[in-house]
Design a protein around this motif. Structure first.
Motif, PDB file in Angstrom:
ATOM      1  N   ARG A   2      52.083  -7.992  14.867  1.00  0.00           N
ATOM      2  CA  ARG A   2      52.581  -9.361  14.850  1.00  0.00           C
ATOM      3  C   ARG A   2      52.423 -10.016  16.229  1.00  0.00           C
ATOM      4  O   ARG A   2      52.022 -11.166  16.331  1.00  0.00           O
ATOM      5  CB  ARG A   2      54.039  -9.373  14.412  1.00  0.00           C
ATOM      6  N   VAL A   3      52.714  -9.264  17.289  1.00  0.00           N
ATOM      7  CA  VAL A   3      52.565  -9.786  18.648  1.00  0.00           C
ATOM      8  C   VAL A   3      51.108 -10.086  18.938  1.00  0.00           C
ATOM      9  O   VAL A   3      50.775 -11.096  19.553  1.00  0.00           O
ATOM     10  CB  VAL A   3      53.136  -8.773  19.673  1.00  0.00           C
ATOM     11  N   LEU A   4      50.243  -9.214  18.465  1.00  0.00           N
ATOM     12  CA  LEU A   4      48.809  -9.418  18.658  1.00  0.00           C
ATOM     13  C   LEU A   4      48.338 -10.691  17.959  1.00  0.00           C
ATOM     14  O   LEU A   4      47.526 -11.448  18.504  1.00  0.00           O
ATOM     15  CB  LEU A   4      48.053  -8.194  18.146  1.00  0.00           C
ATOM     16  N   ARG A   5      48.840 -10.949  16.774  1.00  0.00           N
ATOM     17  CA  ARG A   5      48.476 -12.180  16.057  1.00  0.00           C
ATOM     18  C   ARG A   5      48.927 -13.431  16.813  1.00  0.00           C
ATOM     19  O   ARG A   5      48.177 -14.388  16.953  1.00  0.00           O
ATOM     20  CB  ARG A   5      49.094 -12.189  14.663  1.00  0.00           C
ATOM     21  N   TRP A   6      50.176 -13.407  17.291  1.00  0.00           N
ATOM     22  CA  TRP A   6      50.687 -14.559  18.035  1.00  0.00           C
ATOM     23  C   TRP A   6      49.892 -14.758  19.327  1.00  0.00           C
ATOM     24  O   TRP A   6      49.577 -15.890  19.704  1.00  0.00           O
ATOM     25  CB  TRP A   6      52.167 -14.378  18.349  1.00  0.00           C
ATOM     26  N   ALA A   7      49.570 -13.684  20.007  1.00  0.00           N
ATOM     27  CA  ALA A   7      48.833 -13.788  21.263  1.00  0.00           C
ATOM     28  C   ALA A   7      47.415 -14.317  21.030  1.00  0.00           C
ATOM     29  O   ALA A   7      46.921 -15.130  21.826  1.00  0.00           O
ATOM     30  CB  ALA A   7      48.784 -12.441  21.956  1.00  0.00           C
TER      31      ALA A   7
END
Length: 88
Positions: A2-7
């Motif tokens: 999820r963090v990777l998607r937001w980043a």
């Protein structure tokens, strides 16, 4: 993931906003704000892809702007990093 998607999304959006600022008013305050944000998002994307054993995703993440989104698309087809490294 999820963090990777937001980043990856933040990386693309901040780059687009910086280019729009450059093409229009070229306000240094906007560049001073968005530059570090873009750099941080890029680093999160690059470092976040190293969790997965797929070397192709790692290489894609190094591309500025769209590399994070391309790496995510490729990682969606890969299994989660639970065992020993193995390619997709």
């Amino acid at each position: 993931m999820r963090v990777l998607r937001w980043a990856a999304r933040a990386e693309l959006v901040t780059l687009a906003l910086m280019l729009a600022n450059l093409a229009t008013a070229h306000l240094p305050q906007v560049s001073a704000l968005l530059g570090p944000a873009h750099g941080c998002a890029y680093l999160v994307v690059v470092l976040g892809t190293w969790r997965w054993p797929d070397a192709g995703s790692r290489a894609l993440a190094l591309l500025p702007a769209v590399g994070g989104l391309l790496a995510l698309r490729r990682l969606d087809r890969c299994p989660a990093p639970t065992g020993p490294p193995s390619g997709c």
